[in-house]
Scaffold this motif. Structure first.
Motif, PDB file in Angstrom:
ATOM      1  N   ARG A  71      34.020  35.579  43.134  1.00 11.01           N
ATOM      2  CA  ARG A  71      34.164  36.151  41.797  1.00 11.01           C
ATOM      3  C   ARG A  71      34.369  37.664  41.809  1.00 11.01           C
ATOM      4  O   ARG A  71      34.702  38.239  40.789  1.00 11.01           O
ATOM      5  CB  ARG A  71      32.924  35.803  40.967  1.00 11.01           C
ATOM      6  N   VAL A  72      34.138  38.299  42.948  1.00 14.86           N
ATOM      7  CA  VAL A  72      34.243  39.761  43.037  1.00 14.86           C
ATOM      8  C   VAL A  72      35.689  40.132  43.364  1.00 14.86           C
ATOM      9  O   VAL A  72      36.208  39.762  44.414  1.00 14.86           O
ATOM     10  CB  VAL A  72      33.289  40.317  44.121  1.00 14.86           C
ATOM     11  N   PRO A  73      36.358  40.884  42.470  1.00 15.71           N
ATOM     12  CA  PRO A  73      37.767  41.229  42.718  1.00 15.71           C
ATOM     13  C   PRO A  73      37.939  42.373  43.710  1.00 15.71           C
ATOM     14  O   PRO A  73      37.095  43.261  43.799  1.00 15.71           O
ATOM     15  CB  PRO A  73      38.268  41.659  41.337  1.00 15.71           C
ATOM     16  N   ARG A  74      39.034  42.322  44.443  1.00 16.13           N
ATOM     17  CA  ARG A  74      39.437  43.439  45.300  1.00 16.13           C
ATOM     18  C   ARG A  74      40.126  44.490  44.426  1.00 16.13           C
ATOM     19  O   ARG A  74      40.629  44.190  43.348  1.00 16.13           O
ATOM     20  CB  ARG A  74      40.420  42.948  46.376  1.00 16.13           C
ATOM     21  N   PHE A  75      40.167  45.720  44.884  1.00 13.60           N
ATOM     22  CA  PHE A  75      40.855  46.825  44.213  1.00 13.60           C
ATOM     23  C   PHE A  75      40.410  46.988  42.759  1.00 13.60           C
ATOM     24  O   PHE A  75      41.207  47.275  41.877  1.00 13.60           O
ATOM     25  CB  PHE A  75      42.375  46.650  44.291  1.00 13.60           C
ATOM     26  N   THR A  79      45.100  44.255  40.627  1.00 17.45           N
ATOM     27  CA  THR A  79      46.114  43.619  41.467  1.00 17.45           C
ATOM     28  C   THR A  79      47.083  42.844  40.581  1.00 17.45           C
ATOM     29  O   THR A  79      46.785  42.568  39.417  1.00 17.45           O
ATOM     30  CB  THR A  79      45.455  42.660  42.483  1.00 17.45           C
ATOM     31  N   LYS A  80      48.230  42.498  41.151  1.00 18.05           N
ATOM     32  CA  LYS A  80      49.264  41.776  40.392  1.00 18.05           C
ATOM     33  C   LYS A  80      48.779  40.396  39.963  1.00 18.05           C
ATOM     34  O   LYS A  80      49.218  39.874  38.951  1.00 18.05           O
ATOM     35  CB  LYS A  80      50.541  41.633  41.222  1.00 18.05           C
ATOM     36  N   HIS A  81      47.927  39.794  40.770  1.00 21.08           N
ATOM     37  CA  HIS A  81      47.287  38.533  40.387  1.00 21.08           C
ATOM     38  C   HIS A  81      45.878  38.547  40.972  1.00 21.08           C
ATOM     39  O   HIS A  81      45.571  39.368  41.833  1.00 21.08           O
ATOM     40  CB  HIS A  81      48.102  37.312  40.850  1.00 21.08           C
ATOM     41  N   PRO A  82      44.997  37.680  40.485  1.00 16.55           N
ATOM     42  CA  PRO A  82      43.601  37.722  40.952  1.00 16.55           C
ATOM     43  C   PRO A  82      43.501  37.597  42.474  1.00 16.55           C
ATOM     44  O   PRO A  82      44.165  36.754  43.083  1.00 16.55           O
ATOM     45  CB  PRO A  82      42.964  36.509  40.269  1.00 16.55           C
ATOM     46  N   TRP A  83      42.682  38.431  43.057  1.00 20.54           N
ATOM     47  CA  TRP A  83      42.441  38.415  44.504  1.00 20.54           C
ATOM     48  C   TRP A  83      41.004  38.857  44.721  1.00 20.54           C
ATOM     49  O   TRP A  83      40.622  39.955  44.360  1.00 20.54           O
ATOM     50  CB  TRP A  83      43.413  39.347  45.213  1.00 20.54           C
ATOM     51  N   THR A  84      40.204  37.971  45.276  1.00 21.73           N
ATOM     52  CA  THR A  84      38.777  38.232  45.430  1.00 21.73           C
ATOM     53  C   THR A  84      38.438  38.682  46.850  1.00 21.73           C
ATOM     54  O   THR A  84      39.253  38.566  47.774  1.00 21.73           O
ATOM     55  CB  THR A  84      37.955  36.969  45.112  1.00 21.73           C
ATOM     56  N   ARG A 168      48.139  45.476  53.930  1.00 24.65           N
ATOM     57  CA  ARG A 168      48.967  44.344  53.495  1.00 24.65           C
ATOM     58  C   ARG A 168      48.687  44.008  52.026  1.00 24.65           C
ATOM     59  O   ARG A 168      49.597  43.806  51.229  1.00 24.65           O
ATOM     60  CB  ARG A 168      48.660  43.142  54.400  1.00 24.65           C
ATOM     61  N   GLU A 169      47.401  43.958  51.676  1.00 23.27           N
ATOM     62  CA  GLU A 169      47.022  43.653  50.294  1.00 23.27           C
ATOM     63  C   GLU A 169      47.475  44.761  49.337  1.00 23.27           C
ATOM     64  O   GLU A 169      47.947  44.469  48.231  1.00 23.27           O
ATOM     65  CB  GLU A 169      45.499  43.457  50.199  1.00 23.27           C
ATOM     66  N   TRP A 170      47.332  45.996  49.748  1.00 21.53           N
ATOM     67  CA  TRP A 170      47.775  47.129  48.919  1.00 21.53           C
ATOM     68  C   TRP A 170      49.265  47.013  48.629  1.00 21.53           C
ATOM     69  O   TRP A 170      49.694  47.100  47.479  1.00 21.53           O
ATOM     70  CB  TRP A 170      47.451  48.442  49.637  1.00 21.53           C
ATOM     71  N   ASN A 171      50.058  46.827  49.681  1.00 24.09           N
ATOM     72  CA  ASN A 171      51.510  46.746  49.515  1.00 24.09           C
ATOM     73  C   ASN A 171      51.931  45.523  48.704  1.00 24.09           C
ATOM     74  O   ASN A 171      52.811  45.623  47.852  1.00 24.09           O
ATOM     75  CB  ASN A 171      52.209  46.746  50.879  1.00 24.09           C
ATOM     76  N   LEU A 175      50.978  47.219  44.863  1.00 23.95           N
ATOM     77  CA  LEU A 175      52.289  47.839  44.654  1.00 23.95           C
ATOM     78  C   LEU A 175      53.408  46.824  44.419  1.00 23.95           C
ATOM     79  O   LEU A 175      54.449  47.185  43.898  1.00 23.95           O
ATOM     80  CB  LEU A 175      52.658  48.716  45.862  1.00 23.95           C
ATOM     81  N   GLY A 176      53.185  45.582  44.813  1.00 28.87           N
ATOM     82  CA  GLY A 176      54.218  44.564  44.658  1.00 28.87           C
ATOM     83  C   GLY A 176      55.459  44.829  45.496  1.00 28.87           C
ATOM     84  O   GLY A 176      56.557  44.425  45.144  1.00 28.87           O
ATOM     85  N   GLN A 177      55.303  45.521  46.619  1.00 25.87           N
ATOM     86  CA  GLN A 177      56.441  45.903  47.458  1.00 25.87           C
ATOM     87  C   GLN A 177      56.904  44.796  48.390  1.00 25.87           C
ATOM     88  O   GLN A 177      57.966  44.923  48.995  1.00 25.87           O
ATOM     89  CB  GLN A 177      56.093  47.133  48.307  1.00 25.87           C
ATOM     90  N   GLN A 178      56.130  43.756  48.498  1.00 22.86           N
ATOM     91  CA  GLN A 178      56.544  42.645  49.345  1.00 22.86           C
ATOM     92  C   GLN A 178      56.129  41.356  48.660  1.00 22.86           C
ATOM     93  O   GLN A 178      55.209  41.326  47.872  1.00 22.86           O
ATOM     94  CB  GLN A 178      55.921  42.747  50.744  1.00 22.86           C
TER      95      GLN A 178
END
Length: 182
Positions: A71-75, A79-84, A168-171, A175-178
């Motif tokens: 349930r704890v989100p990253r960043f 993020t562009k979509h949920p990522w825990t 990798r997660e940041w990009n 950022l949605g770069q990949q």
């Protein structure tokens, strides 16, 4: 309440089996009267009161870690979509096929303190005096609880793979770069 770990548990809800042997029922820290304002404590979903300043191994519960990290989100949720945090940890294990089972377990558990302290963004963490002490105490209690090497979360291999996952997660997620495949 009080019966927390039963061994052979599913970890992080994606079918990853944690092979920690010998986790049995134990006497947890439970309060007879529930207390929203328990000084320096949080109540976990299992009913255990976790002391933020002075954690002990009997306050640690694998199911609480599983529950919270899912349930704890990253960043900070940006993020562009949920990522825990659980997604992050499991993703690291999936990307570490050549590593030993010990390193995979370290990767799975390297952010377990965030189940109790939350995922604090790097910039804020650096501003919070004393946070690293709380994090170290929590991780030490977790390591002791599960018979893991003290300081495993700071092992150079864990730090290297965590940095790679962060970038990798940041990009991909921020950022949605990949194209992100998780």
């Amino acid at each position: 309440m009080g019966e927390c770990a039963r061994g052979g548990l599913r970890v992080f809800g994606v079918g990853v089996v944690c092979g920690i042997i010998g986790i049995n029922n134990y006497n947890s820290i439970e309060m007879k009267n529930e207390n929203l304002y328990a000084e320096g404590m949080i109540r976990t979903q299992s009913g255990i009161y976790y002391n933020i300043v002075h954690p002990t191994p009997d306050m640690i519960c694998l199911e609480d870690i599983h529950h919270a990290l899912n349930r704890v989100p990253r960043f900070a949720g940006h993020t562009k979509h949920p990522w825990t945090v659980a997604d992050h940890c499991v993703g690291m294990v999936r990307g570490a096929e050549e590593e030993s089972d010990t390193v995979k377990l370290w990767l799975l558990m390297h952010d377990a303190s965030e189940a109790y302290l939350g995922d604090i963004s790097g910039p804020l963490k650096r501003l919070l005096g004393g946070y690293e002490v709380l994090e170290h105490r929590c991780m030490s209690a977790i390591a002791e609880k599960f018979g893991m090497e003290q300081g495993f979360w700071k092992h150079p291999k864990v730090k290297e793979l965590d940095r790679e996952a962060l970038e990798r997660e940041w990009n991909g997620l921020v950022l949605g770069q990949q194209r992100w495949v998780g």
